[in-house]
Design an enzyme around this catalytic site. Sequence first.
Site, PDB file in Angstrom:
ATOM      1  N   SER A 101      30.571  18.479 -23.644  1.00  0.00           N
ATOM      2  CA  SER A 101      29.402  17.635 -23.424  1.00  0.00           C
ATOM      3  C   SER A 101      29.560  16.788 -22.153  1.00  0.00           C
ATOM      4  O   SER A 101      29.743  17.345 -21.078  1.00  0.00           O
ATOM      5  CB  SER A 101      29.168  16.777 -24.676  1.00  0.00           C
ATOM      6  OG  SER A 101      27.881  16.235 -24.679  1.00  0.00           O
ATOM      7  N   ASP A 138      20.720  23.451 -28.931  1.00  0.00           N
ATOM      8  CA  ASP A 138      21.319  22.389 -28.129  1.00  0.00           C
ATOM      9  C   ASP A 138      20.457  22.193 -26.891  1.00  0.00           C
ATOM     10  O   ASP A 138      20.177  23.169 -26.172  1.00  0.00           O
ATOM     11  CB  ASP A 138      22.746  22.813 -27.734  1.00  0.00           C
ATOM     12  CG  ASP A 138      23.475  21.758 -26.918  1.00  0.00           C
ATOM     13  OD1 ASP A 138      22.875  20.699 -26.615  1.00  0.00           O
ATOM     14  OD2 ASP A 138      24.644  21.988 -26.579  1.00  0.00           O
ATOM     15  N   HIS A 191      24.679  21.229 -30.997  1.00  0.00           N
ATOM     16  CA  HIS A 191      25.475  20.304 -30.200  1.00  0.00           C
ATOM     17  C   HIS A 191      26.409  19.489 -31.084  1.00  0.00           C
ATOM     18  O   HIS A 191      25.972  18.917 -32.079  1.00  0.00           O
ATOM     19  CB  HIS A 191      24.578  19.375 -29.389  1.00  0.00           C
ATOM     20  CG  HIS A 191      25.317  18.670 -28.295  1.00  0.00           C
ATOM     21  ND1 HIS A 191      25.585  19.276 -27.087  1.00  0.00           N
ATOM     22  CD2 HIS A 191      25.892  17.454 -28.233  1.00  0.00           C
ATOM     23  CE1 HIS A 191      26.276  18.447 -26.331  1.00  0.00           C
ATOM     24  NE2 HIS A 191      26.477  17.326 -26.994  1.00  0.00           N
TER      25      HIS A 191
END
Length: 414
Positions: free
Chosen positions: A196, A354, A384
């Site tokens: 991320s 995501d 995610h």
Amino acid sequence: MRLLPVVLVMVAVAYYVYTPLPDSIEQPWKVMLLDTGFRTGMHLSSLKTWLGFGHHMEYIKFMVEFSDDTLLRVLGSDSGRWPGVKVSDITFAGIPVRVYEPPAGGEGHLRRGVMFIHGGGWTLGSAKMAAYDMNCRMMSDELNAVVVSVEYRLYPEAHFPVPYLDCLAAAKHFLSREVLTRYAIDPERLAVSGDSAGGNLAAAVAQEISADDTVSVKFSVQALIYPALQALDFKTPSCMQNEYVPILYRSFLVQFWLQYLAGDISLYSQCMANNHSSLQHSKITPELRARLDWTVLLPPKFKKNYKRVIVEKGSQGAAKEVPGLLDVRASPLLAGPEVLAKCPRAYILTCEYDVLRDDGLMYARRLQDAGVKVTSDHFEDGFHGCFNLIAWPFEFDVGKRALRAYLDWLKNNL
Ligand SMILES: *[C@@H]1O[C@H](CO)[C@@H](O)[C@H](O)[C@H]1NC(C)=O
């Protein structure tokens, strides 16, 4: 009739907790519970700021740390599973890092080296968080690797470029002969990795190190887990398809980017509408736009019927107010092909559910076009955050499969 208020409260709670989810997401009720916690944190922290108590991110920080430490460390995780791994909290060039050393091999036996950068929107998370700590112990043990997890500074204490510079300084120190010798690391087997926001920092650091002639030992591979790579288009197909999919809503993504780039939160609605990157902004050249043109860079399967949104005349001066917006150190997807060509071999993990899916897919395609070898690993049932959801009570099969695929790739390519 005394039951009526109880029923009403239950209905209200159920309404708050319930989030429609795509069919292929496993254990939807668990995702909803996780999401409720995260969402409540985000909402309460906004409310607190609105009422004037403290900073709005402090509360969500507390929530994440609390749930992590209480649920995962006490109930679920078991760092004792890797007893041979030695853990030390030290500093690299003044940056706090947590170093994991695998059980010693024979004399003269060199190990792999991995720099890991945790995610959390440049705001949340820590190398010490149980979810990251466990993954790093496992990685060190399984890969026979010295893993260095970076404790870079976070929002609200720090904005771009500070987190990036922290990671870069730690990386340069890690790649020095002195450190490689001290830890018996093979200079040919070095990875930089992150998830991320950590994937964003890892990609940016990989680009900088590859281009820097003063650094003689380079990373051999980069492994990016659902990285955030650009802040110009918040209406990519994955952003629109997954706008309300837990746990990273499109609105949170925009909020995290604005915080990272020190943009005023009043620009939030402009960003949600893509007005911040309108055609009025002369600095966003057609060449730059082409670097994130998903209509060209994505296969039809992902484009579906979405339309690219480039606003003709947006707000005045958004690019001025957000100076880091066009900085490749913040948005690695904006780098030119000559920069990408020098980058290390890549593993890029993306999840169907995501908002960041298309950032990762576009980067994979652009690295490939620049001649870099890329393994693009897409999880059709992934969402995610799943990479860290591998321990009871929040364990997901797709999380375990994602972590396994990542470790296997490193085993075979590092
Ligand atoms: C974005 O720009 C368009 C066109 O100038 C304008 O109509 C719209 O109100 C703007 N949206 C926001 C949220 O400011």
